[in-house]
Design a protein around this motif. Structure first.
Motif, PDB file in Angstrom:
ATOM      1  N   ARG A 352      -3.306   2.871  17.726  1.00 17.23           N
ATOM      2  CA  ARG A 352      -4.300   3.233  16.731  1.00 17.23           C
ATOM      3  C   ARG A 352      -4.207   4.684  16.259  1.00 17.23           C
ATOM      4  O   ARG A 352      -5.059   5.140  15.489  1.00 17.23           O
ATOM      5  CB  ARG A 352      -5.703   3.002  17.310  1.00 17.23           C
ATOM      6  N   LEU A 353      -3.213   5.433  16.703  1.00 19.32           N
ATOM      7  CA  LEU A 353      -3.235   6.876  16.458  1.00 19.32           C
ATOM      8  C   LEU A 353      -2.717   7.280  15.079  1.00 19.32           C
ATOM      9  O   LEU A 353      -3.184   8.260  14.500  1.00 19.32           O
ATOM     10  CB  LEU A 353      -2.427   7.600  17.536  1.00 19.32           C
ATOM     11  N   ALA A 354      -1.748   6.563  14.533  1.00 26.60           N
ATOM     12  CA  ALA A 354      -1.080   7.014  13.305  1.00 26.60           C
ATOM     13  C   ALA A 354      -2.043   7.053  12.132  1.00 26.60           C
ATOM     14  O   ALA A 354      -2.959   6.240  12.018  1.00 26.60           O
ATOM     15  CB  ALA A 354       0.102   6.103  12.985  1.00 26.60           C
ATOM     16  N   SER A 355      -1.832   8.007  11.237  1.00 29.88           N
ATOM     17  CA  SER A 355      -2.612   8.079  10.003  1.00 29.88           C
ATOM     18  C   SER A 355      -2.053   7.094   8.988  1.00 29.88           C
ATOM     19  O   SER A 355      -0.894   6.669   9.062  1.00 29.88           O
ATOM     20  CB  SER A 355      -2.571   9.502   9.437  1.00 29.88           C
ATOM     21  N   ALA A 356      -2.887   6.736   8.023  1.00 31.19           N
ATOM     22  CA  ALA A 356      -2.493   5.724   7.040  1.00 31.19           C
ATOM     23  C   ALA A 356      -1.336   6.177   6.166  1.00 31.19           C
ATOM     24  O   ALA A 356      -0.622   5.344   5.601  1.00 31.19           O
ATOM     25  CB  ALA A 356      -3.689   5.342   6.168  1.00 31.19           C
ATOM     26  N   ASP A 357      -1.127   7.490   6.032  1.00 37.37           N
ATOM     27  CA  ASP A 357      -0.036   7.980   5.195  1.00 37.37           C
ATOM     28  C   ASP A 357       1.229   8.274   5.989  1.00 37.37           C
ATOM     29  O   ASP A 357       2.173   8.876   5.471  1.00 37.37           O
ATOM     30  CB  ASP A 357      -0.470   9.219   4.403  1.00 37.37           C
ATOM     31  N   ALA A 358       1.267   7.850   7.251  1.00 36.66           N
ATOM     32  CA  ALA A 358       2.494   7.995   8.038  1.00 36.66           C
ATOM     33  C   ALA A 358       3.549   7.011   7.547  1.00 36.66           C
ATOM     34  O   ALA A 358       3.249   6.020   6.886  1.00 36.66           O
ATOM     35  CB  ALA A 358       2.199   7.765   9.517  1.00 36.66           C
ATOM     36  N   ASN A 359       4.809   7.297   7.878  1.00 33.47           N
ATOM     37  CA  ASN A 359       5.914   6.438   7.471  1.00 33.47           C
ATOM     38  C   ASN A 359       5.949   5.202   8.375  1.00 33.47           C
ATOM     39  O   ASN A 359       6.168   5.333   9.582  1.00 33.47           O
ATOM     40  CB  ASN A 359       7.230   7.213   7.585  1.00 33.47           C
ATOM     41  N   PRO A 360       5.708   4.001   7.844  1.00 31.53           N
ATOM     42  CA  PRO A 360       5.581   2.822   8.717  1.00 31.53           C
ATOM     43  C   PRO A 360       6.845   2.510   9.501  1.00 31.53           C
ATOM     44  O   PRO A 360       6.766   2.015  10.638  1.00 31.53           O
ATOM     45  CB  PRO A 360       5.220   1.690   7.747  1.00 31.53           C
ATOM     46  N   TYR A 361       8.024   2.771   8.936  1.00 32.43           N
ATOM     47  CA  TYR A 361       9.268   2.525   9.668  1.00 32.43           C
ATOM     48  C   TYR A 361       9.341   3.416  10.910  1.00 32.43           C
ATOM     49  O   TYR A 361       9.703   2.962  12.005  1.00 32.43           O
ATOM     50  CB  TYR A 361      10.482   2.790   8.778  1.00 32.43           C
ATOM     51  N   LEU A 362       8.991   4.683  10.740  1.00 28.05           N
ATOM     52  CA  LEU A 362       9.090   5.622  11.853  1.00 28.05           C
ATOM     53  C   LEU A 362       7.981   5.410  12.869  1.00 28.05           C
ATOM     54  O   LEU A 362       8.199   5.564  14.077  1.00 28.05           O
ATOM     55  CB  LEU A 362       9.068   7.055  11.312  1.00 28.05           C
ATOM     56  N   VAL A 363       6.782   5.067  12.401  1.00 26.31           N
ATOM     57  CA  VAL A 363       5.690   4.781  13.330  1.00 26.31           C
ATOM     58  C   VAL A 363       6.071   3.619  14.240  1.00 26.31           C
ATOM     59  O   VAL A 363       5.924   3.696  15.471  1.00 26.31           O
ATOM     60  CB  VAL A 363       4.391   4.462  12.556  1.00 26.31           C
TER      61      VAL A 363
END
Length: 448
Positions: A352-363
């Protein structure tokens, strides 16, 4: 290769037959900050590419900063002659674009699967992690959830304005989970959902979140990690386009309002073997505990991925369900790693930590690297929040500290690739420094 070319050629020809009005197709890929770059191709040229003609774009397009500028990163950008690199079409992603003024198509492209993949391309980083897991007999099933805000289309002196309630032209002030907000904004939300489905994205639940004009979209569970990340990336693009068509501005910015909750990217991951058995549920769920321990160990070193910009760090702490320490728990939304209640077949983690504007591939790549590391190391995790509300490990809360924590972490360099880690850290460092090169009004108020 011949089989893939024939499949792609059939896809392009079918698209042209079904959409004769489309003359151009945007060939797009996600760069390091999570923006799409690419070229607009005449559809007849796309057919040639599908048949096997080379598709080349500058390698360094992947390295662009948040504002599109180039940074000196090692020998890249300014000492390498800015070479082209091969890309390929991603099968199954050629779809019509309905939010532009003219008929268009779009299709994902990537360097993964080419003769010389770009080591720091986000999709290639994830592809390598998934390939390694597959060789180990581990098959992830993934589902993303994305939160976003709707704003008025026009900014007020550069600042966002609340989305206006279509019924009374007033600011949206409906409370969390209020079903009336879904009804009042149904026209734009329905269009977003239908457009996403036309892009091949499996969206499921739509929720009105706590912030004014804030919503969440859930995606279906997918047994192809690359496709799941593709869905998240494409949804952001289509949602922004549809919002503008309806007179709104949609944003996945992590923390647009200090006084309201930020927007997160929640990722559900379960792991299966070749026979379809849930690996996390075996041996009284001991592998689940090991996987959690690995995630928490690497989490402080992955913060530049989970919080990829200055604004994203603002989201951490101070509001509901946004942790400031690496933690886990059963059915606990205050935890970074939540274990939702489920039967053994569907046992999973929710990161649940990633922000919505993070890169989904890298997350997703970072989460899977943590799970893999945990299964290998077989360590016990710290106490869950259900047992100790103070349980947790510190992680960096500022970008330059986060970059330092990431760059020399041996497990991450092994799991995600040393070249990627070095390039990514320098990109984030330079982006952060560039962001500081402007004096804002507050500084004059405080220090003039």
């Amino acid at each position: 290769m011949k089989s893939q070319s024939s499949t792609l050629l059939a896809e392009v020809r079918t698209f042209r037959q079904n959409h004769p009005e489309v003359r151009y197709v945007d060939l797009i890929a996600l760069d390091i900050p999570g923006h799409f770059y690419g070229k607009r191709y005449p559809v007849e040229m796309l057919e040639k590419v599908a048949a096997g003609s080379p598709l080349k774009l500058p390698q360094n397009a992947v390295l662009l900063g948040a504002q599109g500028g180039l940074f000196k990163i090692g020998d890249y950008c300014f000492h390498d002659g800015d070479p082209d690199a091969n890309r390929r079409l991603v099968p199954g992603t050629l779809k019509p674009v309905s939010w532009e003024a003219q008929p268009l198509g779009q299709m994902l492209i990537t360097s993964d699967g080419t003769d010389a993949p770009i080591e720091f391309e986000p999709r290639e980083v994830l592809a390598k992690v998934l390939e390694r897991l597959q060789h180990k007999g581990i098959h992830p099933v993934v589902a993303f959830e994305l939160e976003f805000y709707l704003f008025d289309k026009k900014l007020d002196d550069g600042l966002p304005q609340f989305a206006r309630d279509p019924l009374n032209d007033d600011a949206d002030d409906q409370p969390n989970l209020h079903i009336e907000r879904l009804s009042r904004f149904s026209e734009v939300l329905d269009d977003m959902a239908q457009t996403a489905q036309a892009q091949g994205i499996d969206i499921t639940v739509i929720t009105a979140e706590l912030g004014p004009g804030q919503f969440e979209i859930n995606f279906g569970h997918c047994d192809d990690g690359l496709r799941a990340a593709d869905w998240a990336a494409l949804f952001c693009r289509s949602t922004r386009g549809v919002a503008l068509k309806h007179g709104y501005r949609a944003s996945f910015m992590a923390k647009p309002y200090l006084q309201f909750p930020g927007s997160g990217m929640h990722v559900h991951v379960s792991l299966y073997d070749g026979a379809g058995n849930n690996l996390l549920a075996a041996h009284q769920q001991q592998p689940l505990r090991h996987a959690v321990a690995g995630c928490l160990e690497l989490l402080p070193h992955c913060m530049p991925i989970f919080s990829p910009n200055h604004n994203a760090f603002r989201r951490l702490g101070g509001t509901v369900n946004a942790a400031t320490r690496a933690s886990w728990g059963f059915e606990d939304r205050d935890a970074c790693v939540r274990i939702p209640e489920s039967d053994p077949r569907n046992l999973r983690i929710e990161h649940r930590l990633a922000s919505a504007d993070a890169n989904p591939y890298l997350v997703l790549a970072a989460i899977l690297a943590g799970l893999e590391h945990g299964l290998e190391a077989r360590q016990e995790p710290i106490a869950p929040l259900n047992e100790d509300r103070n349980s947790g490990a510190d992680f960096p809360l500022e970008m330059l500290d986060a970059v330092r924590a990431m760059q020399h972490q041996a497990v991450l360099r092994d799991k995600l690739g040393a070249e990627f880690i070095d390039v990514y850290c320098e990109n984030k460092r330079q982006d952060h420094l560039a962001f500081q090169q402007e004096i804002n009004a507050r500084e004059y108020r405080w220090f003039l």
